[in-house]
Design an enzyme around this catalytic site. Structure first.
Site, short mmCIF file in Angstrom:
data_model
loop_
_atom_site.label_atom_id
_atom_site.label_comp_id
_atom_site.label_asym_id
_atom_site.label_seq_id
_atom_site.Cartn_x
_atom_site.Cartn_y
_atom_site.Cartn_z
N ASN A 158 0.80 -1.25 0.08
CA ASN A 158 0.12 0.05 0.09
C ASN A 158 0.78 1.40 -0.08
O ASN A 158 0.43 2.44 -0.37
CB ASN A 158 -1.00 0.00 1.20
CG ASN A 158 -0.38 -0.06 2.54
OD1 ASN A 158 0.66 -0.34 2.70
ND2 ASN A 158 -1.16 0.07 3.43
N TYR A 159 2.01 1.20 0.55
CA TYR A 159 2.93 2.36 0.31
C TYR A 159 4.47 1.73 -0.23
O TYR A 159 5.29 1.72 0.69
CB TYR A 159 3.21 3.12 1.83
CG TYR A 159 2.09 3.98 2.06
CD1 TYR A 159 2.01 5.25 1.86
CD2 TYR A 159 1.10 3.33 3.00
CE1 TYR A 159 0.88 6.17 2.07
CE2 TYR A 159 0.27 4.32 3.41
CZ TYR A 159 -0.08 5.56 3.04
OH TYR A 159 -0.98 6.44 3.35
N LYS A 181 13.50 -5.78 -0.37
CA LYS A 181 12.69 -6.91 -0.70
C LYS A 181 11.19 -6.07 -0.88
O LYS A 181 10.64 -6.11 -0.04
CB LYS A 181 12.61 -8.04 -0.13
CG LYS A 181 11.57 -8.87 -0.40
CD LYS A 181 11.34 -9.50 -2.21
CE LYS A 181 10.44 -10.51 -2.37
NZ LYS A 181 9.24 -9.70 -2.63
N THR A 184 5.39 -7.51 -4.33
CA THR A 184 5.55 -7.68 -5.78
C THR A 184 4.48 -6.44 -6.30
O THR A 184 4.96 -5.89 -7.26
CB THR A 184 4.67 -9.08 -5.94
OG1 THR A 184 5.76 -10.03 -5.53
CG2 THR A 184 4.38 -9.26 -7.48
N GLY A 234 3.54 -4.78 6.98
CA GLY A 234 2.62 -5.74 6.29
C GLY A 234 1.55 -6.73 7.10
O GLY A 234 1.20 -6.01 8.19
N GLU A 253 5.39 -3.81 11.60
CA GLU A 253 4.29 -2.92 11.66
C GLU A 253 3.07 -3.71 11.03
O GLU A 253 3.44 -4.07 9.81
CB GLU A 253 4.26 -1.62 11.17
CG GLU A 253 3.29 -0.88 11.57
CD GLU A 253 2.37 -0.07 10.46
OE1 GLU A 253 1.29 -0.52 10.20
OE2 GLU A 253 2.93 0.49 9.51
N ARG A 286 -5.31 1.01 4.41
CA ARG A 286 -4.27 1.60 5.10
C ARG A 286 -4.41 0.84 6.64
O ARG A 286 -5.39 0.55 7.10
CB ARG A 286 -4.56 3.05 5.20
CG ARG A 286 -4.54 3.80 3.96
CD ARG A 286 -4.93 5.09 4.11
NE ARG A 286 -4.29 5.89 5.50
CZ ARG A 286 -4.93 6.35 6.43
NH1 ARG A 286 -6.49 6.25 6.55
NH2 ARG A 286 -4.61 7.16 7.14
N CYS A 287 -3.14 0.52 7.02
CA CYS A 287 -3.18 -0.32 8.52
C CYS A 287 -3.87 0.83 9.30
O CYS A 287 -4.43 0.31 10.40
CB CYS A 287 -1.67 -0.50 8.89
SG CYS A 287 -0.61 0.65 8.85
N GLU A 380 -9.80 -7.19 10.01
CA GLU A 380 -9.93 -5.83 9.09
C GLU A 380 -9.93 -6.32 7.48
O GLU A 380 -9.23 -6.90 6.86
CB GLU A 380 -8.39 -5.22 9.15
CG GLU A 380 -7.18 -6.26 9.04
CD GLU A 380 -5.68 -5.29 9.11
OE1 GLU A 380 -5.72 -3.83 9.15
OE2 GLU A 380 -4.58 -5.82 9.05
N ARG A 440 -0.45 7.74 10.55
CA ARG A 440 0.98 7.55 10.78
C ARG A 440 1.68 8.88 10.89
O ARG A 440 2.56 9.10 11.72
CB ARG A 440 1.51 6.59 9.72
CG ARG A 440 3.11 6.42 10.03
CD ARG A 440 3.64 5.37 8.94
NE ARG A 440 2.93 5.52 7.73
CZ ARG A 440 3.61 5.72 6.42
NH1 ARG A 440 4.93 5.94 6.68
NH2 ARG A 440 3.09 5.81 5.47
O1 G3H Z 1 -0.71 1.24 5.94
C1 G3H Z 1 0.00 1.56 6.88
C2 G3H Z 1 0.83 2.65 6.83
O2 G3H Z 1 1.62 2.85 7.87
C3 G3H Z 1 -0.42 4.13 7.26
O3 G3H Z 1 0.12 5.34 6.73
O4 G3H Z 1 -1.37 6.68 8.15
O5 G3H Z 1 0.00 7.46 6.46
O6 G3H Z 1 -1.87 6.11 5.79
P1 G3H Z 1 -0.82 6.62 6.83
#
Ligand code: G3H
Length: 478
Positions: A158-159, A181, A184, A234, A253, A286-287, A380, A440
């Protein structure tokens, strides 16, 4: 194998001897967009060797020079924001504007690491022995921070750029070498980002980027004796890694089920806006997304109405058109989300919108009157589906939040700051946001999860410190 993106090792772009590649499926078209090299274990071994050699020299490079190179890489990264963002759009269906933001934010993070590193690594500690009982002033202790060695960075889809540089930059400023790493989906964006570090002129072997199948090189990498630190972001894989990794520092995380507790006195317009931003941006992938709303029953109808009005305005479609809701990353992810939705349907949740799916594209959905026996109350979705649980007491909300196996972030909405702080203290999460959705950033803030959400704390300063160890030199006076 010529139209397959090369991997990066020993300061050069290389083709794997495997002769194999890994396809990257565009989530929107569901067709192969790019291919990357399927690296072999032998190639991992070579990368580890050159990383080790490069790190020894890099650790001797003056701190100000390391910082200077990071500032250069940051500037190049920002210059390359358009092509990198395009990869993000094609590989992970990130809305075009957000994709550019991710790259710019990454450049800023790299620069900040350069600045912060020269300050916090440029000073140590001095102790004298006579403060401990029974000692004369006969020993001086000089304490400094030294690098760990080779850092293995594994960011999520996602990032793929931002959560890669949030590991690369702290590792490098602290004098480590780094093996990346990439996921993918997002690997080509990551390779392009690595190219920016290449252009900045970092010594060969200091950064490597190895691509391939997790089944082939995943465990091999994480259990490799040449790795001195693992920084992973992840899902559940992180739990498996933490069980297999050797005696090396881990920064992990992993997921969250961020709760949003809404009190009777909350500003409901503010809450609704934050639920939309927190629950549906990047389609909930997003986490730190709001993953469950716990609202006092007396204001639940009003809040749900406000959120529904905003949900109806969300645009749904391809990332190229900058739609708010874009296809989720893979078909298996879409199927998983659908499984949660169907379970909630069967168990009687109220569907505020009709459930709609086309390929990997899932329309935003608010599920009201969710009950604890529904899977979506705890799991989630990592998609644009948000459950609302109505509560009668604040304690019920706190209890639900704390009964989760996750503990990343949470948020509480109320006009009463004293209540907010007490509730925040009671929530077992790494961070609590008062009157805003979880997030975050800013990227120098500490970022950490409790329980299954992770190990260690991130954010620029904490990551730099985590990627060093303490070295003491004791001067024994005659
Ligand atoms: O998906 C996990 C990220 O660390 C979330 O970051 O709060 O900037 O979207 P964010």
């Amino acid at each position: 194998n010529t139209n397959v993106y090369k991997y990066y090792s020993d300061g050069a772009w290389n083709i794997s001897s495997s002769g194999k590649s890994v396809p990257i499926i565009n989530p929107t078209t569901r067709k192969t967009q790019y291919k990357v090299q399927a690296c072999t274990q032998e190639e991992v071994n070579k990368v580890m060797e050159s990383s080790k050699v490069a790190q020894k020299l890099w650790a001797k490079t003056p701190l100000w020079k390391r910082a200077e190179m990071l500032h250069k890489a940051a500037a190049i990264l920002k210059e390359h924001k358009a092509p990198i963002a395009e990869c993000l759009v094609k590989e992970i269906a990130k809305p075009a504007k957000d994709a550019v933001t991710e790259v710019v934010r990454s450049g800023d993070l790299v620069s900040y690491c350069g600045e912060e590193g020269v300050r916090i690594l440029g000073e140590g500690k001095f102790l004298t022995s006579d403060s401990f009982p029974g000692n004369e002033r006969s020993k001086y202790c000089l304490v400094s921070k030294v690098p760990l060695g080779v850092v293995l960075a594994i960011p999520p889809f996602n990032y793929p750029v931002n959560l890669a540089v949030s590991k690369i930059a702290p590792a490098l400023i602290a004098g480590n070498s780094l093996v990346l790493k990439p996921p993918t989906q997002g690997a080509v964006a990551a390779l392009h980002m690595v190219h920016c570090f290449h252009l900045a002129g970092f010594p060969k072997g200091l950064i490597s980027c190895i691509t391939g199948k997790g089944s082939e090189i995943g465990d091999f990498l994480t259990m490799h004796p040449g790795v001195n630190c693992i920084s992973f972001t992840g899902g559940d894989t992180g739990i498996a890694i933490s069980k297999k990794a050797g005696m090396v520092p881990l920064q992990m995380e992993l997921g969250g089920k961020d709760a949003c507790i809404v009190l009777e006195d909350a500003d409901l317009d503010l809450v609704a806006a934050n639920i939309i931003k927190g629950g549906f941006s990047y389609s909930g992938q997003r986490c730190t997304a709001v993953k469950v709303v716990l609202v006092m029953d007396s204001v639940a109808d009003a809040l749900v109405e406000k959120v529904n009005a905003k949900v109806s305005k969300l645009t749904v479609g391809p990332p190229e058109d900058n739609c708010d809701i874009t296809p989720v990353v893979s078909e298996s992810s879409a199927n998983f989300i659908e499984g949660l939705v169907m379970d909630a349907k069967q168990k009687g949740a109220t569907f505020c919108q009709e459930y709609k799916r086309d390929g990997n594209l899932i329309w935003p959905l608010l599920l009201d009157n969710v009950k604890p026996e529904m899977r979506i109350a705890w799991e989630e979705p990592f998609g644009p589906v948000l459950p609302v649980i109505r509560i009668n007491t604040v304690e019920q909300g706190i209890h639900h939040c704390n009964a989760s196996n996750f503990g990343l972030q949470g948020c509480v909405f109320t006009r009463d700051i004293n209540k907010a702080i007490l509730i925040g203290d009671a929530m077992e999460t790494g961070t609590v946001q008062i009157n805003s959705a979880p997030a975050r950033g800013p990227d120098h803030f500490p970022f950490q999860g409790l329980k299954d959400s992770g190990i260690g704390s991130q954010g620029v300063t904490n990551s730099i410190l985590m990627m060093t160890k303490i070295k003491s030199t004791v001067i024994n006076l005659p």
